[in-house]
Design an enzyme around this catalytic site. Structure first.
Site, PDB file in Angstrom:
ATOM      1  CB  CYS A  12      -0.913   0.000   1.228  1.00 44.19           C
ATOM      2  SG  CYS A  12      -0.006   0.132   2.800  1.00 44.19           S
ATOM      3  CG  HIS A  40       3.737  -7.357  10.822  1.00 44.63           C
ATOM      4  ND1 HIS A  40       2.572  -6.885  11.373  1.00 44.63           N
ATOM      5  CD2 HIS A  40       4.663  -7.300  11.813  1.00 44.63           C
ATOM      6  CE1 HIS A  40       2.787  -6.556  12.641  1.00 44.63           C
ATOM      7  NE2 HIS A  40       4.047  -6.793  12.916  1.00 44.63           N
ATOM      8  CD  GLU A 125      -2.916   0.940  12.580  1.00 45.30           C
ATOM      9  OE1 GLU A 125      -4.018   1.504  12.645  1.00 45.30           O
ATOM     10  OE2 GLU A 125      -2.587   0.219  11.612  1.00 45.30           O
ATOM     11  CB  THR A 163      -5.157   1.695   9.182  1.00 41.79           C
ATOM     12  OG1 THR A 163      -4.032   0.859   9.477  1.00 41.79           O
ATOM     13  CG2 THR A 163      -4.924   3.091   9.733  1.00 41.79           C
ATOM     14  CB  SER A 220      -3.302  -6.980  11.172  1.00 46.54           C
ATOM     15  OG  SER A 220      -4.681  -6.753  11.340  1.00 46.54           O
ATOM     16  CB  SER A 262       3.396  -5.772   4.832  1.00 44.83           C
ATOM     17  OG  SER A 262       2.704  -6.926   5.271  1.00 44.83           O
TER      18      SER A 262
END
EC number: 1.17.7.4
Length: 278
Positions: A12, A40, A125, A163, A220, A262
């Site tokens: 992203c 991650h 986060e 997020t 996540s 990621s």
């Protein structure tokens, strides 16, 4: 055997920005620490550590006057204060979307609001977000958590979200909170990239015979993609092409592929080329 890739997959904006900043810093200085894994994805982290990045878990492990990368997940306010005391040079790669949540939380906490975070209390986060209100936020991960958390309805509340939280879960939780609390402000801080990736994965899973989700086991957003795809079709969660079960894949004709935010492009490309070669 045919392969179809989700329209939105892989790095992203926030991760891409963080990785570029970290790589540029490594090429300039070389001697730099990361407070926690920069993303991650252990394969990507390994490449950076080969370049000279040192990953540590606490700021006390970083010598004074050194350079420190704050990863895209962000950190609490205390980390910045500790870095200043140790005269550590901070390279802040916190995702701008996460920074926005920090500002919201600090602003409303200073105004006397109770802070509610929808997310996983163990995720870095969320730990960072909680650090902008003195670690006093009420953190909700599931609908069941609403029954075990005590709220003071005489106080004002403000809500933010991790997020990468699932949008449907977020909507279910705020619907219940809206009925439970009289004075509450909602901030949908789910990243737009997360939303479009989840939607793209869901759409693709309805068109293929099975899904392959590429990404770190501790990511996540990757695990949420896995869960979304599994609601529709047989889904395989992998980190690299080595994790693929070739015999199992041969049972399917059209294979869909998506990847967490990621996951580097080169890992996705390896997986695609490998499946196409079967």
């Amino acid at each position: 055997m045919n392969v179809k890739i989700a329209k939105e997959a892989g790095f992203c904006f926030g991760v891409k920005r963080a990785m570029k900043m970290a790589w540029n810093e490594l090429e300039t200085n070389g001697d730099i620490y990361a407070l926690g894994p920069i993303i991650h994805n252990k394969q990507a982290v390994s490449k950076y550590e080969e370049k000279g990045l040192k990953t540590v878990e606490i700021i006390d492990s970083i010598p004074n006057f050194k350079n420190m990368i704050i990863r895209s997940h962000g950190v609490g306010e205390k980390v910045y204060k500790d870095a200043n005391e140790k005269q550590i040079n901070v390279v802040d790669t916190t995702c701008p979307y996460v920074k926005k949540i920090h500002r919201i939380v600090k602003t409303y906490h200073d105004k006397g609001y109770e802070i509610i975070v929808i997310g996983d209390s163990k995720h870095p986060e969320v730990i960072g977000i909680n650090g902008w209100c003195g670690d006093c936020a009420k953190i909700i991960k599931t609908l069941d958590d609403l029954d075990s958390i005590k709220f003071d309805n005489s106080k004002k509340h403000v809500v933010v979200a991790q997020t990468t939280i699932n949008l449907e879960l977020y909507n279910e939780i705020i619907s219940k909170l809206d009925k439970k609390l009289d004075n509450i402000r909602f901030n949908n801080t789910i990243c737009s990239a997360t939303k479009v990736r989840q939607l793209s994965a869901k759409e693709l899973s309805q068109e293929v015979d099975c899904m392959v989700v590429v990404g770190g086991k501790h990511s996540s957003n990757t695990q949420k993609l896995v869960n979304i795809c599994r609601e529709t079709v047989e889904t395989f969660a992998i980190e690299t092409k080595q994790d693929l079960n070739i015999d199992k894949l041969k049972e399917y004709q059209l294979i869909g592929i998506t990847a967490g935010a990621s996951t580097p492009d080169w890992i996705i490309e390896d997986v695609v080329e490998f499946i196409e070669s079967i």
